[in-house]
Design an enzyme around this catalytic site. Sequence first.
Site, PDB file in Angstrom:
ATOM      1  N   CYS A 187       0.845  -1.205   0.000  1.00  0.00           N
ATOM      2  CA  CYS A 187       0.000   0.000   0.000  1.00  0.00           C
ATOM      3  C   CYS A 187       0.881   1.257   0.000  1.00  0.00           C
ATOM      4  O   CYS A 187       1.761   1.407   0.844  1.00  0.00           O
ATOM      5  CB  CYS A 187      -0.905  -0.011   1.231  1.00  0.00           C
ATOM      6  N   HIS A 198      -8.142   8.203   3.204  1.00  0.00           N
ATOM      7  CA  HIS A 198      -7.544   9.543   3.299  1.00  0.00           C
ATOM      8  C   HIS A 198      -8.618  10.591   3.114  1.00  0.00           C
ATOM      9  O   HIS A 198      -9.558  10.404   2.343  1.00  0.00           O
ATOM     10  CB  HIS A 198      -6.428   9.729   2.255  1.00  0.00           C
TER      11      HIS A 198
HETATM   12  P1  5GP Z   1      -7.964   9.346  -4.353  1.00  0.00           P
HETATM   13  O1  5GP Z   1      -8.367   9.494  -5.787  1.00  0.00           O
HETATM   14  O2  5GP Z   1      -7.575   7.925  -4.007  1.00  0.00           O
HETATM   15  O3  5GP Z   1      -8.991   9.921  -3.416  1.00  0.00           O
HETATM   16  O4  5GP Z   1      -6.723  10.287  -4.174  1.00  0.00           O
HETATM   17  C1  5GP Z   1      -5.407   9.838  -4.103  1.00  0.00           C
HETATM   18  C2  5GP Z   1      -4.537  11.076  -4.030  1.00  0.00           C
HETATM   19  O5  5GP Z   1      -3.242  10.676  -3.702  1.00  0.00           O
HETATM   20  C3  5GP Z   1      -4.480  11.849  -5.349  1.00  0.00           C
HETATM   21  O6  5GP Z   1      -4.931  13.191  -5.128  1.00  0.00           O
HETATM   22  C4  5GP Z   1      -2.988  11.784  -5.729  1.00  0.00           C
HETATM   23  O7  5GP Z   1      -2.515  12.978  -6.307  1.00  0.00           O
HETATM   24  C5  5GP Z   1      -2.338  11.493  -4.388  1.00  0.00           C
HETATM   25  N1  5GP Z   1      -1.095  10.738  -4.493  1.00  0.00           N
HETATM   26  C6  5GP Z   1      -0.870   9.630  -5.267  1.00  0.00           C
HETATM   27  N2  5GP Z   1       0.370   9.169  -5.074  1.00  0.00           N
HETATM   28  C7  5GP Z   1       0.963  10.009  -4.180  1.00  0.00           C
HETATM   29  C8  5GP Z   1       2.273  10.049  -3.588  1.00  0.00           C
HETATM   30  O8  5GP Z   1       3.143   9.212  -3.825  1.00  0.00           O
HETATM   31  N3  5GP Z   1       2.513  11.050  -2.708  1.00  0.00           N
HETATM   32  C9  5GP Z   1       1.565  12.000  -2.400  1.00  0.00           C
HETATM   33  N4  5GP Z   1       1.927  12.957  -1.529  1.00  0.00           N
HETATM   34  N5  5GP Z   1       0.331  11.987  -2.932  1.00  0.00           N
HETATM   35  C10 5GP Z   1       0.029  11.000  -3.809  1.00  0.00           C
HETATM   36 ZN    ZN Z   2      -2.214   1.355   3.736  1.00  0.00          ZN
END
Ligand code: 5GP
Ligand code: ZN
Length: 114
Positions: A4, A100
């Site tokens: 993860c 998150h």
């Molecule tokens: P979701 O679409 O799952 O709600 O959002 C995932 C978020 O994680 C996205 O806004 C993406 O830009 C962010 N994200 C993906 N990989 C990384 C990473 O390696 N580091 C950080 N800081 N954010 C990430």
């Molecule tokens: Zn996790």
Amino acid sequence: MSDCLFCKIVKGEIPCSLVYQDDAVMAFKDINPLAPTHLLVIPKQHLASALDINAHNSAVIAHMFEVIPQIAKEAGIAEKGFRIVTNIGKDGGQIVQHLHFHILGGRHLEPSLG
Ligand code: 5GP
Ligand code: ZN
């Protein structure tokens, strides 16, 4: 969980731009910001999404909402307002399968949720 992405960030295996952490919670800058302030607040324990919240683990969720005001104040977005979003599953647009909360602020956000 070993594969993860956000668990790897918790373990320090992948770097992040940290803005807050304590024993249970981390907050860091989103790598692809959609607003001038775009933070992600996560529990250090692996929960796949808000669907995993239950009576046994909800204390960490309460704690996240206790620290969000402090995080927002320190980010300078508390006064003008901001948005908290959590995406769940495929239709919800969830990419990272570790719970998150997106904290979005620093500009006017459209009322639309879709
Ligand atoms: P979701 O679409 O799952 O709600 O959002 C995932 C978020 O994680 C996205 O806004 C993406 O830009 C962010 N994200 C993906 N990989 C990384 C990473 O390696 N580091 C950080 N800081 N954010 C990430
Ligand atoms: Zn996790």
